[in-house]
Design a protein around this motif. Structure first.
Motif, mmCIF file in Angstrom:
data_model
loop_
_atom_site.group_PDB
_atom_site.id
_atom_site.type_symbol
_atom_site.label_atom_id
_atom_site.label_comp_id
_atom_site.label_asym_id
_atom_site.label_seq_id
_atom_site.Cartn_x
_atom_site.Cartn_y
_atom_site.Cartn_z
ATOM 1 N N GLY B 163 0.841 -1.272 -0.052
ATOM 2 C CA GLY B 163 -0.092 -0.002 -0.406
ATOM 3 C C GLY B 163 0.811 1.292 0.088
ATOM 4 O O GLY B 163 0.641 2.334 -0.485
ATOM 5 N N ASP B 164 1.899 1.083 0.496
ATOM 6 C CA ASP B 164 3.076 2.415 0.533
ATOM 7 C C ASP B 164 3.722 2.157 -0.766
ATOM 8 O O ASP B 164 4.868 1.593 -0.685
ATOM 9 N N ARG B 165 3.141 2.446 -1.820
ATOM 10 C CA ARG B 165 3.746 2.137 -3.007
ATOM 11 C C ARG B 165 5.337 2.416 -3.381
ATOM 12 O O ARG B 165 5.876 1.949 -3.647
ATOM 13 N N PHE B 166 5.436 3.694 -2.826
ATOM 14 C CA PHE B 166 6.747 4.304 -3.096
ATOM 15 C C PHE B 166 8.004 3.545 -2.344
ATOM 16 O O PHE B 166 8.917 3.473 -2.755
ATOM 17 N N ALA B 167 7.509 2.857 -1.221
ATOM 18 C CA ALA B 167 8.372 1.909 -0.626
ATOM 19 C C ALA B 167 8.549 0.690 -1.107
ATOM 20 O O ALA B 167 9.567 -0.027 -0.820
ATOM 21 N N HIS B 168 7.902 0.496 -2.345
ATOM 22 C CA HIS B 168 8.001 -0.805 -3.093
ATOM 23 C C HIS B 168 8.576 -0.635 -4.571
ATOM 24 O O HIS B 168 8.055 -1.531 -5.286
ATOM 25 N N VAL B 169 9.232 0.256 -4.806
ATOM 26 C CA VAL B 169 9.839 0.332 -6.228
ATOM 27 C C VAL B 169 11.284 0.706 -6.237
ATOM 28 O O VAL B 169 11.782 0.970 -4.879
ATOM 29 N N CYS B 170 11.913 0.594 -7.299
ATOM 30 C CA CYS B 170 13.248 0.779 -7.298
ATOM 31 C C CYS B 170 13.806 1.064 -8.631
ATOM 32 O O CYS B 170 12.879 0.830 -9.776
ATOM 33 N N GLY B 171 15.136 1.430 -8.991
ATOM 34 C CA GLY B 171 15.609 1.573 -10.114
ATOM 35 C C GLY B 171 14.885 2.439 -11.190
ATOM 36 O O GLY B 171 14.537 2.164 -12.535
ATOM 37 N N LEU B 172 14.502 3.651 -10.535
ATOM 38 C CA LEU B 172 13.761 4.699 -11.491
ATOM 39 C C LEU B 172 14.947 5.121 -12.743
ATOM 40 O O LEU B 172 15.978 5.377 -12.339
ATOM 41 N N VAL B 182 19.401 9.912 -15.660
ATOM 42 C CA VAL B 182 20.032 9.525 -14.412
ATOM 43 C C VAL B 182 19.117 8.038 -14.124
ATOM 44 O O VAL B 182 18.034 7.950 -14.560
ATOM 45 N N HIS B 183 19.797 7.369 -13.263
ATOM 46 C CA HIS B 183 19.133 5.946 -12.704
ATOM 47 C C HIS B 183 19.329 6.019 -11.134
ATOM 48 O O HIS B 183 20.486 6.390 -10.973
ATOM 49 N N THR B 184 18.429 5.424 -10.671
ATOM 50 C CA THR B 184 18.430 5.497 -9.130
ATOM 51 C C THR B 184 18.896 3.929 -8.661
ATOM 52 O O THR B 184 18.534 3.124 -9.446
ATOM 53 N N GLY B 185 19.521 3.872 -7.572
ATOM 54 C CA GLY B 185 19.940 2.457 -7.172
ATOM 55 C C GLY B 185 20.975 2.072 -8.071
ATOM 56 O O GLY B 185 22.014 2.737 -8.567
ATOM 57 N N PHE B 186 21.148 0.531 -7.995
ATOM 58 C CA PHE B 186 22.026 0.153 -8.871
ATOM 59 C C PHE B 186 22.033 0.310 -10.307
ATOM 60 O O PHE B 186 22.801 -0.075 -11.214
ATOM 61 N N ALA B 187 20.826 0.771 -10.743
ATOM 62 C CA ALA B 187 20.622 0.941 -12.236
ATOM 63 C C ALA B 187 21.452 1.696 -12.842
ATOM 64 O O ALA B 187 21.387 1.895 -14.092
ATOM 65 N N ARG B 188 22.191 2.638 -12.166
ATOM 66 C CA ARG B 188 23.133 3.382 -12.659
ATOM 67 C C ARG B 188 24.254 2.579 -13.215
ATOM 68 O O ARG B 188 25.165 3.440 -14.007
ATOM 69 N N PHE B 189 24.534 1.511 -13.023
ATOM 70 C CA PHE B 189 25.713 0.653 -13.509
ATOM 71 C C PHE B 189 25.236 -0.341 -14.508
ATOM 72 O O PHE B 189 24.311 -1.153 -14.063
ATOM 73 N N SER B 205 20.898 7.675 -1.907
ATOM 74 C CA SER B 205 20.002 7.296 -2.663
ATOM 75 C C SER B 205 19.102 8.359 -3.055
ATOM 76 O O SER B 205 18.910 9.183 -2.494
ATOM 77 N N LEU B 206 18.687 8.322 -4.440
ATOM 78 C CA LEU B 206 18.203 9.398 -4.999
ATOM 79 C C LEU B 206 16.667 9.484 -5.584
ATOM 80 O O LEU B 206 16.185 10.509 -5.692
ATOM 81 N N ASP B 207 16.019 8.338 -5.138
ATOM 82 C CA ASP B 207 14.570 7.973 -5.402
ATOM 83 C C ASP B 207 13.766 8.895 -4.958
ATOM 84 O O ASP B 207 12.918 9.645 -5.758
ATOM 85 N N GLY B 208 13.747 9.340 -3.549
ATOM 86 C CA GLY B 208 13.177 10.378 -2.961
ATOM 87 C C GLY B 208 12.911 11.644 -3.665
ATOM 88 O O GLY B 208 11.912 12.369 -3.547
ATOM 89 N N LEU B 209 14.176 12.262 -4.249
ATOM 90 C CA LEU B 209 13.986 13.282 -4.894
ATOM 91 C C LEU B 209 13.016 13.499 -5.982
ATOM 92 O O LEU B 209 12.665 14.698 -6.375
#
Lengths: 580, 580
Positions: B163-172, B182-189, B205-209
């Motif tokens: 239900g807290d969607r943004f806590a369950h996503v990654c690699g923006l 840009v990519h967030t998390g390990f997705a930048r590599f 960690s940049l997701d929150g921005l």
């Protein structure tokens, strides 16, 4: 890039005025110890600053910014295996935050506590215990004197429901490199009622910027606590044959994904498990390293450990829930393991039972730290209770695969039988001599920690690579696989040596660097970096590195906060001394 | 601040060259509809840009930056009650991301999928259904045509385990306002194996921005999915007396905190519940608003709803686990509620059963959206199945407090008996006429959504304040309390009106603004803001607002991305036209 002697002199004078002379340490011995890690380093430390309040932290940073003299913040300094208190670059003053040790706020019903950086896991445990609170905080392996904030901002892990620590904190109070003050989430608004219960706040979320970074000094943080379970089930599992590992990992992933296992747990290889019980069996090995295969097998048989081992905690409210979870674990795991034993002591989880069942219920322990003494001939260092807890679980000859049953608290262990070097209890010693101190004691310890998808085959191949590389260099690979979420395995591979053993420092460093490079080359990026490896990350093919550089330059115009920390190419204003 | 006519002209020409003329819409009717929300707005839209690929998004932003012509990204545009597709400031081109609708990657075992902004909940549901995947994605109330990425980056909520969607996503994957990537998390590599399973990566960690912000355009994101439970229990609960609410909320907090309830769930007041079944009872009310108390009570009795109502899903792997959880819920809740009924249909959760038990298991539905038609005299708009699901649960006379039992799928409802205005099925109509469209249909709808600690007394007093303010202005307060985590309640109070009713637009806006100000004054900050209220936040007494301004200026030198969005004081370079 170090500041000029003149700038350092001026900064020291200003810091002394701000903090008092007694809180600006420049004694050579003290600085030398602060510059000592569990592996070779050459960085010099120019001073240790000991602010007591947030306002003093702000002053320290303003002075640093004015003079271009870098500072490196340290909370508990237990960044063991990653560099301890040593800054990635020389010429820094250490900003020791231990005196900011206030517990600002506590809410038992909502389960949150707001702490400063000097609050350790031990202090917080004592705080909760004194209140017989119905709450606990999951603990990491770095011991009772590690900082809660340090663990969180470094994105360390822990055992149990809030193992992904940084996902369970909010409301960071942060001093920027300029001395300015910000708060994350709703905490930026005075009197916001949800500041300690909501992570995101409103608008962009800034927490992530201040983890694994050099963009701010976290001077307070709200940490979420877990209710002590009404019913707790603890399983010990083992496989004797490494071939079974991929299927076991896949089965564990299923249990984690479906929600039967709800917290962070780990598997350890035999070397890691043995290191929790005692030191290297120098006598049995005739003084030879690495550990001969036959001796490994013998010690494994004596201790009851398998090739891979683990404990899993099941946290339930009612007995029926706990038993249903336990039955589900058995349904999925029994065909995958050689040992599955349940600890049936004290399902009620009273405070007085915690010591014996501690690590999964928030009792800080030093058993992992004791493992850093593995190769020390003087014997391992550890407190007895933690060791007894673990070995009681594993040494019993009555552990049964098909019929899980209670095990005894006190059983004979391999150390008692004499194969492993006896564990020394330093509990009494410490009262006169100070805490466990791997740097002082010349323990060699280095982590290599790749992030791996929680898939049996993939975890298995990364583990094989780590064991082969570390074993091939003549060390016993101590490896834990921390299952940090439904999808992620953090392989924590330690290289452990005696820094007094000639040539081992260099051999260990070379082994680490080659392994890290090989893992990165294979797509297994580290989730955490030691101070010696901050430049090891690849550049990436997008603009993320450039964005990070720009943000650093924006927040820290002269590059004075923890230069080089998770930022291989810091942007620093052209060198000049602003004078005072 | 709108760009000059010359700059707009040049930008439009450049956008046309980049996207093709057919993908730069400037037709007056189209722009007028895009500038229409569910409340009065005056902002004009200069064009709708329809890129199809990430590279085209980058081009659009480079052109915007070059000419100083702002763009406002919209994924699904279902930001209902917060402004729909309307930008907070006039003079923007809408960057419509609907054509980026690729599902780039899917891993059934690890439960993740990587989507572009045009992927809706309906599309993803169909994708999973076509594969009979053992996974689902928790859904929000904004319907099958809402964007998954839009929901996540706006930090919207959903029902169920994630239900807290943004806590369950990654690699923006994010395009910066300058067009950089840009990519967030390990997705930048490149080739990082854990890019889709790890949230943090290594370093800051940049997701929150990029959530609730105007700092970048998210063009892809990995979303974590939930395994369909082996055993699913669904409870309907109700209290008939509002006095019981605080104790009920505290009991629910206990169940959530201890882990018996593991996902996001909600309570609805009677008005909200009724709006899910049908429209305002114009006939029974003799054409008068607001709803007379006696009529409310009569309708409540007819539908079986209480003063406060809710459903709770229990997600288990085994039947024994599900029944143990259910027993625990009964143990804690039975003395607190007047109704506690269990839906015993289809515990196996086969795909063919999902429609009937859908909202908690990832079936997108329009029942909340239908509630926006509450005051429309032409009747409510909704699809039948969703309504039937809910009402089947509540209209049965056989619901029992002590003996929970199965309820029937098809039962008579209050609409069938004639009190509420009948719900019109638009399923067939839509095939020819287009989707449900509250803006076109003149539905008035405004959210006021304070974040509140999950404590009975505090939730109760905020609810009382919201009901009083909205009721006092002559509207029926439709309120849901979304329990978003162990510690946080999100009060979602809607003001609902007919925009064709004279004076109601102004009365609703005034009511909203006064309520928001009063909540903020009491420390209840909103967790989400409508486009009309971006300046409503207090300044705060620290440097956070200034830091956000600086970051915005750094990333978006000319302030061309979504000016004013979660940033009341955008920093814009001094106005000048760079020419092309």
């Amino acid at each position: 890039m170090a500041a000029s002697a003149k700038a350092v002199h001026a900064a020291l004078a200003a810091w002394r005025r701000a903090l008092g002379t007694e809180n600006v340490l420049t004694d050579g011995d003290v600085l030398g110890r602060a510059a000592t890690a569990t592996f070779p380093t050459t960085q010099k430390v120019i001073a240790i600053l000991r602010p007591a309040r947030r306002e003093e932290v702000q002053q320290c940073l303003r002075i640093a910014q004015r003079h271009g003299t870098p500072v490196y913040p340290v909370s508990g300094g237990r960044n063991w295996g990653y560099g301890s208190r040593v800054p990635p670059e020389g010429g820094c003053a250490i900003l020791d935050l231990a005196r900011l040790d206030g517990i600002r706020d506590f809410d038992e019903r909502l389960g949150h506590v707001t702490v400063e950086p000097g609050v350790t896991f031990g202090k917080l445990f004592a705080f909760l215990q004194a209140r017989t609170a119905r709450l606990f905080l999951s603990v990491p392996g770095s011991g009772p004197e590690a900082s809660v904030i340090g663990n969180a901002v470094e994105r360390g892990d822990a055992t149990g429901p809030q193992g992904d620590r940084f996902a369970h904190v909010c409301g960071l109070e942060v001093v920027l490199p300029t001395g300015e003050l910000v708060h994350t989430g709703f905490a930026r608004f005075d009197g916001a009622r949800a500041a300690r219960v909501a992570r995101w706040g409103v608008g962009p979320s800034l927490d992530g910027l201040f983890s694994q970074s050099n963009l701010g000094v976290v001077t307070a943080m709200t940490v979420w606590l877990t209710p002590r379970p009404g019913h707790f089930e603890l399983a010990f599992l083992a496989i004797t044959d490494g071939e079974k590992l991929p299927a076991l990992v896949d089965a564990l992933q299923q249990l984690r994904m479906e929600g039967t296992i709800r917290g962070t747990f780990a598997l350890w290889n035999d070397y890691k498990a043995l290191s929790l019980c005692g030191g290297y069996p120098w006598e049995a090995a005739g003084g030879v390293t690495p550990l001969p295969e036959a001796l490994l097998e013998r010690t494994r048989a004596e201790t009851g450990f398998g090739r891979w081992n683990g404990t899993i905690g099941l946290y339930a409210a009612s007995r029926a829930q706990g038993l249903a979870d336990r039955a589900r674990v058995e349904e999925v795991l029994l065909s995958r393991v050689d040992v599955l034993a349940w600890d049936d002591r004290a399902p009620g989880v009273a405070w007085e039972d915690l010591d014996a069942r501690g690590p999964g219920l928030g009792v800080p322990h030093e058993r992992s730290v004791a493992g850093m003494y593995w190769r020390k001939r003087q014997g391992a260092t550890a407190t007895e209770p933690a060791t007894a807890t673990l070995t009681s679980f594993t040494a019993s000859a009555e552990l049964s695969r098909r019929e899980p049953r209670a095990t005894e608290t006190e059983t004979e262990t391999a150390t008692a039988r004499g194969t492993l070097t006896p564990t020394l209890s330093r509990t009494r010693e410490r009262e006169t001599e100070g805490a466990i101190d791997p740097e002082r004691d010349g323990c060699g310890y280095l982590w290599c920690t790749p992030a791996v998808p929680f898939v049996g085959g993939e975890v298995d191949s990364v583990l094989a690579l780590c064991e082969e590389a570390i074993g091939g260099a003549g060390f016993e690979p101590q490896i834990a696989v921390v299952f940090a979420s439904e999808r992620l395995a953090l392989v924590c591979a330690a290289i452990v040596w005696d820094r007094a053993a000639e040539g081992d420092d260099a051999r260990a460093m070379a082994c680490h660097d080659a392994l890290l490079a090989r893992l990165i080359g294979g797509g297994y990026l580290p989730f955490r970096l030691g101070v010696q490896s901050m430049a090891a990350l690849p550049a990436g093919s997008d603009d993320t590195a450039e964005l990070l550089r720009r943000i650093k330059a924006l927040l820290d115009p002269r590059g004075i906060l923890a230069p080089g920390r998770y930022a291989p190419s810091p942007v620093i204003e052209s060198p000049r001394d602003h004078g005072e």
